[in-house]
Scaffold this motif. Structure first.
Motif, PDB file in Angstrom:
ATOM      1  N   SER A  48     -62.261  -2.838  30.122  1.00 59.44           N
ATOM      2  CA  SER A  48     -61.626  -3.774  30.449  1.00 59.44           C
ATOM      3  C   SER A  48     -62.718  -3.489  32.218  1.00 59.44           C
ATOM      4  CB  SER A  48     -60.071  -3.743  31.846  1.00 59.44           C
ATOM      5  OG  SER A  48     -59.464  -2.982  30.695  1.00 59.44           O
ATOM      6  N   LEU A  49     -63.542  -3.728  32.361  1.00 63.23           N
ATOM      7  CA  LEU A  49     -64.056  -3.985  33.852  1.00 63.23           C
ATOM      8  C   LEU A  49     -65.863  -3.695  33.124  1.00 63.23           C
ATOM      9  CD1 LEU A  49     -63.219  -1.163  36.460  1.00 63.23           C
ATOM     10  CD2 LEU A  49     -62.875  -3.253  36.279  1.00 63.23           C
ATOM     11  N   LEU A  50     -66.224  -3.971  32.137  1.00 64.00           N
ATOM     12  CA  LEU A  50     -68.187  -3.960  31.587  1.00 64.00           C
ATOM     13  C   LEU A  50     -67.957  -5.693  31.229  1.00 64.00           C
ATOM     14  CD1 LEU A  50     -70.266  -2.420  30.394  1.00 64.00           C
ATOM     15  CD2 LEU A  50     -69.509  -2.095  28.585  1.00 64.00           C
ATOM     16  N   PRO A  51     -66.811  -6.358  30.765  1.00 64.05           N
ATOM     17  CA  PRO A  51     -67.284  -8.073  30.554  1.00 64.05           C
ATOM     18  C   PRO A  51     -67.536  -8.076  31.755  1.00 64.05           C
ATOM     19  CG  PRO A  51     -65.686  -6.769  29.066  1.00 64.05           C
ATOM     20  CD  PRO A  51     -65.541  -6.044  30.057  1.00 64.05           C
ATOM     21  N   LEU A  52     -67.153  -8.039  33.099  1.00 59.72           N
ATOM     22  CA  LEU A  52     -66.967  -8.698  33.757  1.00 59.72           C
ATOM     23  C   LEU A  52     -68.367  -9.197  34.302  1.00 59.72           C
ATOM     24  CD1 LEU A  52     -64.116  -7.690  36.292  1.00 59.72           C
ATOM     25  CD2 LEU A  52     -64.768  -9.540  35.535  1.00 59.72           C
ATOM     26  N   PRO A  53     -69.881  -8.182  34.364  1.00 63.28           N
ATOM     27  CA  PRO A  53     -70.580  -8.618  34.949  1.00 63.28           C
ATOM     28  C   PRO A  53     -71.322  -9.345  33.817  1.00 63.28           C
ATOM     29  CG  PRO A  53     -70.844  -5.953  34.995  1.00 63.28           C
ATOM     30  CD  PRO A  53     -70.387  -6.475  34.064  1.00 63.28           C
ATOM     31  N   ILE A  54     -71.399  -9.779  32.397  1.00 60.72           N
ATOM     32  CA  ILE A  54     -71.373 -10.090  31.098  1.00 60.72           C
ATOM     33  C   ILE A  54     -70.881 -11.710  32.003  1.00 60.72           C
ATOM     34  CG2 ILE A  54     -71.319 -11.079  28.866  1.00 60.72           C
ATOM     35  CD1 ILE A  54     -71.027  -7.821  28.481  1.00 60.72           C
ATOM     36  N   LEU A  55     -69.597 -11.604  32.368  1.00 57.73           N
ATOM     37  CA  LEU A  55     -68.987 -13.453  32.939  1.00 57.73           C
ATOM     38  C   LEU A  55     -70.023 -14.121  33.847  1.00 57.73           C
ATOM     39  CD1 LEU A  55     -66.446 -15.041  32.230  1.00 57.73           C
ATOM     40  CD2 LEU A  55     -66.124 -13.599  34.197  1.00 57.73           C
ATOM     41  N   MET A  56     -70.208 -13.330  35.021  1.00 56.17           N
ATOM     42  CA  MET A  56     -71.141 -13.376  35.383  1.00 56.17           C
ATOM     43  C   MET A  56     -72.744 -14.060  34.960  1.00 56.17           C
ATOM     44  SD  MET A  56     -70.452 -10.362  39.102  1.00 56.17           S
ATOM     45  CE  MET A  56     -71.674 -11.392  39.663  1.00 56.17           C
ATOM     46  N   ALA A  57     -73.164 -13.527  34.207  1.00 58.75           N
ATOM     47  CA  ALA A  57     -74.075 -14.133  33.515  1.00 58.75           C
ATOM     48  C   ALA A  57     -73.926 -15.080  32.624  1.00 58.75           C
ATOM     49  CB  ALA A  57     -75.306 -12.960  32.469  1.00 58.75           C
ATOM     50  N   LEU A  58     -73.076 -15.269  32.148  1.00 59.26           N
ATOM     51  CA  LEU A  58     -73.126 -16.267  31.618  1.00 59.26           C
ATOM     52  C   LEU A  58     -72.893 -17.681  32.013  1.00 59.26           C
ATOM     53  CD1 LEU A  58     -70.305 -15.273  27.716  1.00 59.26           C
ATOM     54  CD2 LEU A  58     -73.214 -15.963  27.741  1.00 59.26           C
ATOM     55  N   TYR A  59     -71.653 -17.033  33.093  1.00 58.12           N
ATOM     56  CA  TYR A  59     -71.528 -18.222  34.466  1.00 58.12           C
ATOM     57  C   TYR A  59     -73.279 -19.396  34.198  1.00 58.12           C
ATOM     58  CZ  TYR A  59     -70.730 -20.670  38.599  1.00 58.12           C
ATOM     59  OH  TYR A  59     -70.680 -21.714  40.094  1.00 58.12           O
ATOM     60  N   TRP A  60     -74.430 -18.644  34.734  1.00 55.79           N
ATOM     61  CA  TRP A  60     -75.354 -19.448  35.158  1.00 55.79           C
ATOM     62  C   TRP A  60     -75.685 -19.436  33.607  1.00 55.79           C
ATOM     63  CZ3 TRP A  60     -76.226 -20.574  40.082  1.00 55.79           C
ATOM     64  CH2 TRP A  60     -75.771 -19.682  40.925  1.00 55.79           C
ATOM     65  N   VAL A  61     -75.407 -18.946  32.962  1.00 51.96           N
ATOM     66  CA  VAL A  61     -76.403 -18.788  30.901  1.00 51.96           C
ATOM     67  C   VAL A  61     -75.914 -21.358  30.836  1.00 51.96           C
ATOM     68  CG1 VAL A  61     -75.816 -19.380  28.829  1.00 51.96           C
ATOM     69  CG2 VAL A  61     -76.381 -17.752  30.132  1.00 51.96           C
ATOM     70  N   PHE A  62     -74.614 -20.488  31.639  1.00 53.59           N
ATOM     71  CA  PHE A  62     -73.410 -22.237  31.017  1.00 53.59           C
ATOM     72  C   PHE A  62     -73.072 -23.525  31.922  1.00 53.59           C
ATOM     73  CE2 PHE A  62     -69.739 -19.626  28.818  1.00 53.59           C
ATOM     74  CZ  PHE A  62     -70.912 -19.703  26.986  1.00 53.59           C
ATOM     75  N   MET A  63     -73.809 -22.920  33.298  1.00 50.86           N
ATOM     76  CA  MET A  63     -74.900 -24.015  34.218  1.00 50.86           C
ATOM     77  C   MET A  63     -75.700 -25.219  33.860  1.00 50.86           C
ATOM     78  SD  MET A  63     -72.575 -24.280  36.874  1.00 50.86           S
ATOM     79  CE  MET A  63     -73.453 -24.593  38.166  1.00 50.86           C
TER      80      MET A  63
END
Length: 258
Positions: free
Chosen positions: A105-120
């Motif tokens: 459940s916690l592992l996807p959080l770092p990926i979410l943070m990286a994708l935030y900058w990808v989509f930005m």
């Protein structure tokens, strides 16, 4: 290091988008982006699947030793520190990890943070509509996605909590943590780009299905078996208690006849 991860994820997402939009011939940008996100999410979840399987094994291990845990809780109920030490020792002896259920459940959080900058960094998202969304590059003005984000964040953790035995007294209450996590993700999703929230919702939906089949369902079946065994054991004890006076009376009658 983090920038390299962002660049790597960006290259994968751009490739998937080009594949859907050009190779598959889907002209609608909104559908192309959402399909690319779905494929990307599926790949991420498949990579995390071994951790989910390991987590499921850990949960079943906790379920099996639960009777021993209850005995320790009863034995050391007046000494919480000693009780926790003995419970941890029992977990260690049986190779059971308390953090195993939380990791997927916690592992996807770092990926979410990286994708935030990808989509930005994707300016092409602005003004691209999808269903009720006016722009995948902006937040959901109707707040439907934030609500779905909160619900889908809560569901997998709820199923995981139901599949796990009750924590020892004085232990952390996972239900409170689940509510806080779901509320936090729902609140954050109000300002996030819609495409990022869609990724989170899709990921949580897949995680919920995996958790149901790997954790919740086997745990419920194991609990039913345990309840049936306990019920049969109680019936046998009750039958023995009834038959015992009869046997004593029969023995006394035989002695009198002699």
């Amino acid at each position: 290091m983090f920038q390299k991860i962002v660049d790597f994820l960006a290259s994968i997402f751009n490739y998937l988008y080009e594949f859907v939009h050009v190779q598959m011939g889907i002209s609608d940008k909104g559908i192309s982006y959402v399909l690319a996100i779905f494929i990307f999410t599926l790949i991420i979840r498949l990579l995390i699947l071994p951790l989910n399987i390991k987590s499921a094994k850990s949960t079943r291990g906790m379920q099996k030793i639960q009777p021993e845990v209850k005995k320790l809780q009863e034995k050391y109920k007046n000494d919480p520190q000693k009780m926790n030490e003995e419970v941890m020792k029992l977990y260690k002896e049986n190779n059971v990890s308390l953090t195993g259920g939380c990791l997927p459940s916690l592992l996807p959080l770092p990926i979410l943070m990286a994708l935030y900058w990808v989509f930005m960094g994707i300016n092409d998202l602005d003004g691209v509509p999808f269903l009720w969304l006016k722009s995948l590059g902006g937040p959901d003005q109707l707040f439907i996605l934030p609500v779905l984000a909160a619900l889908t964040t809560y569901l997998p953790s709820y199923l995981m909590t139901k599949a796990q035995p009750s924590p020892a007294e004085g232990g952390m209450d996972m239900r409170t943590m689940n509510f806080v996590m779901a509320g936090m993700m729902g609140f954050m999703s109000i300002k996030f780009k819609s495409i990022l929230v869609l990724y989170w919702i899709m990921g949580n939906a897949i995680q919920a299905v995996q958790t149901y089949f790997l954790n919740y369902r086997p745990a419920m079946e194991e609990m039913k078996k345990t309840q049936v065994n306990e019920s049969e054991s109680k019936k046998e004890k009750f039958s023995m208690n009834i038959d015992e006076p009869k046997n004593l009376a029969s023995t006394k009658k035989k002695k009198k006849k002699k």
